[in-house]
Design a protein around this motif. Structure first.
Motif, short mmCIF file in Angstrom:
data_model
loop_
_atom_site.label_atom_id
_atom_site.label_comp_id
_atom_site.label_asym_id
_atom_site.label_seq_id
_atom_site.Cartn_x
_atom_site.Cartn_y
_atom_site.Cartn_z
N CYS B 53 1.01 -1.24 0.12
CA CYS B 53 0.16 0.14 0.03
C CYS B 53 1.05 1.21 0.08
O CYS B 53 2.08 1.20 0.76
CB CYS B 53 -0.85 0.25 1.20
SG CYS B 53 -1.76 1.68 1.67
N CYS B 56 -1.14 6.56 0.45
CA CYS B 56 -1.42 7.75 -0.49
C CYS B 56 -1.92 9.03 0.32
O CYS B 56 -2.70 8.52 1.36
CB CYS B 56 -2.42 7.38 -1.47
SG CYS B 56 -2.20 6.10 -2.60
N CYS B 61 -9.18 5.09 -1.47
CA CYS B 61 -9.69 4.10 -0.58
C CYS B 61 -10.53 4.87 0.51
O CYS B 61 -11.53 4.38 1.06
CB CYS B 61 -8.97 3.05 -0.02
SG CYS B 61 -7.33 3.96 0.71
N CYS B 95 -8.98 1.40 -5.14
CA CYS B 95 -7.45 1.54 -4.97
C CYS B 95 -6.92 1.42 -6.62
O CYS B 95 -6.90 0.18 -6.86
CB CYS B 95 -6.82 0.60 -4.27
SG CYS B 95 -5.02 0.42 -4.06
S1 SF4 Z 1 -5.49 3.86 -2.52
FE1 SF4 Z 1 -5.51 3.48 -0.28
S2 SF4 Z 1 -5.03 1.14 -0.30
FE2 SF4 Z 1 -4.56 2.07 -2.34
S3 SF4 Z 1 -2.51 2.44 -2.27
FE3 SF4 Z 1 -3.45 4.31 -1.84
S4 SF4 Z 1 -3.61 4.53 0.38
FE4 SF4 Z 1 -2.95 2.41 -0.01
#
Ligand code: SF4
Ligand code: SF4
Lengths: 331, 180
Positions: B53, B56, B61, B95
């Motif tokens: 992960c 981000c 998400c 995601c």
């Molecule tokens: S969108 Fe959410 S689950 Fe996917 S990489 Fe980014 S923080 Fe991680």
């Protein structure tokens, strides 16, 4: 000689339902989206029919004392019922269904799921009032005071209830598409016209269902509504396909994956389901049949066209939900 | 996190350390190793890298989670509150890195950047086990000299930056290797 460059990626990721491609939503979700669209469409059509009848006296002959025609009465009851069944499928899809209450502890405006879970709840009270009112003669015969009072109140506010319902119906219809189209990580879904497509598909399916249920003398109205909705749906699906094809590599690839895809869904390729079942037998053929019927050419099995439309609507949801997952993630 | 792919040998120690530390169920993983080879024979290149992960900064998400189960922790990492997660899987669809999975116990799971260890002043399990020093825990808002030195003059990339999620993992490209 031209040498070809290669690029090969080997990954140790093993998570089931994530690799080789996403497979998080199975049959529950397409079925829920179909039933939700149908419920929204039924609400839109029945509320408009009620307003037209009450305010302008337009519509099939009623059964006296302001009670709308039979199809409206059945449709009004079916709308919240089908949505309820759809929500049951949504519930069954949760990995932890017992935590469903968590949806109702917060409003997350940026989350279509959260907005949707509240719209679903908002749907019921007025839809049920409307269903009660149009079936008031049957209900009054039970002579229950509370029910009578509720019917009286609704009677006095019918136009406004129906108008609000028409909008909630549109909201539900659009929401079933928006739910998917907000996911920019899934190139096939990430199209703002998907909400519109699911809305008109919900309306055409709802008109088809009412056409099936309506008695002979009411059928022409629903056949006309259905034909118009199918026509708009054909345009909308055309725009959806064009938008995909003319988009970036992601969206172009995803659209090709759907409309020319050879991935197998219940024994047939996506391509065949899309063109053969959804477009041809779910839209074009029924449109022609209903056109012929309206032009006075008698068709031997008049129920064939609406059944095809309903099946096409169901297949559309399955195709979009499945093909959106089998295509690779946004690159 | 800064992942130095120049030295990654693809041994998967990070994957197994994580599995053990976080009791990741059999058949699942929170991090994984990717080997990417490319180019034109005889000029071929290869990069090994450990992925997870991306924590981000603009995480879809979190945006799409209807229950606040997926959320930003105070330290900026993205965490999941299991007692709020319904398993609706919206976060998984959202995601762009496919970093999540449904835990057999009925909630969605992913790399937590070993929050429980970092709170105790430890490094993540993957960082602490990596035999080549490929994995480096870095606070990008407060970079130390060692990290600055590590990144200096290198080709450094983030994955799918155009997805707009502001991922917090950075990779030192294998193309920085001498002779690559
Ligand atoms: S969108 Fe959410 S689950 Fe996917 S990489 Fe980014 S923080 Fe991680
Ligand atoms: S599966 Fe859990 S964490 Fe993911 S969006 Fe749904 S409630 Fe949030």
């Amino acid at each position: 000689m031209l040498a070809t460059a290669v690029n090969e990626i080997v990954s140790t990721k093993i998570n089931p339902n994530v690799v080789p491609h996403l497979h998080i939503w199975e049959w529950h979700i397409p079925l829920y989206l179909f039933l939700g669209g149908l419920a929204g469409g039924l609400l839109v059509i029945t509320s408009i029919m009620i307003v037209l009848k009450r305010k302008f006296g337009i519509g099939p002959r009623d059964q006296g004392d302001g009670c709308p025609c039979l199809a409206v009465r059945i449709g009004s009851v079916l709308s919240p019922t089908l949505l309820g069944i759809g929500m049951l499928f949504l519930f069954l899809d949760l990995a932890h269904p017992l935590y469903v209450w968590a949806f109702y502890t917060t409003i997350q405006p940026t989350s279509p799921m959260s907005a949707g879970s509240w719209i679903l709840i908002a749907f019921f009270p007025l839809a049920i009032l409307q269903a009660m009112l149009v079936n008031k003669r049957q209900l009054r015969s039970f002579n229950i005071e509370l029910i009578n009072k509720v019917i009286d109140w609704t009677e006095n506010h019918m136009t406004i209830v129906a108008l609000v319902n028409a909008h909630i119906g549109v909201g539900i219809g659009i929401y079933t598409g928006i739910l998917l189209s907000f996911f920019s990580a899934r190139p096939l879904w990430s199209s703002s016209i998907l909400g519109m497509l699911f809305l008109v598909s919900g309306i055409s399916s709802a008109a088809a269902l009412m056409l099936l249920l309506a008695p002979e003398d009411e059928k022409p109205v629903y056949s006309m509504i259905d034909a118009n909705a199918i026509w708009i749906e054909l345009m909308t699906v055309g725009l959806f396909v064009l938008g995909g094809l003319t988009g970036s590599a992601n969206t172009h690839g995803a659209m090709m994956h759907l409309i020319t895809g050879d991935i197998n869904l219940a024994g047939m390729s996506y391509m065949f389901w899309f063109w053969g079942i959804f477009i041809a037998s779910g839209l074009v053929v029924p449109l022609l049949l209903e056109f012929l019927e309206a032009a006075g050419v008698h068709i031997k099995f008049p129920n064939v066209a609406p059944v095809m439309v309903l099946f096409g609507g169901l297949i559309l949801r399955f195709l979009i939900v499945f093909a959106g997952q089998t295509y690779h993630t946004f690159m | 996190m800064v992942i130095d792919t120049r030295v990654c040998v693809g041994c998967s120690a990070c994957v197994y350390a994580c599995k053990q530390e976080n009791s990741v169920p059999e058949g699942y993983c929170r991090d994984w190793v990717v080997q990417e080879s490319g180019g034109e024979y005889p000029k071929l290149t290869m990069e090994n890298r450990s992925e997870r992960c991306q924590h981000c900064e603009n995480a879809p998400c979190v945006t799409y989670c209807p229950t606040r189960a997926s959320h930003y922790a105070e330290d900026g990492t993205v965490q999941i509150n299991r007692s709020l997660c319904t398993g609706c899987k919206a976060c998984m669809a959202a995601c762009p890195y496919d970093a999540r999975y449904v835990h057999p116990e009925g909630y969605v799971d992913k790399c937590s950047l070993c929050k429980h260890r970092i709170e105790q002043g430890l490094e993540t399990a993957c960082v602490s086990i990596c035999p080549t020093g490929s994995l480096n825990l870095v606070d990008f808002n407060n970079m130390d000299e060692k990290t600055k030195e590590l990144l200096k003059g290198k080709i450094v990339y983030r994955q799918k930056e155009h997805a707009g999620t502001e991922p917090s993992l950075q990779w030192i490209s294998a193309s920085n290797k001498p002779g690559a």
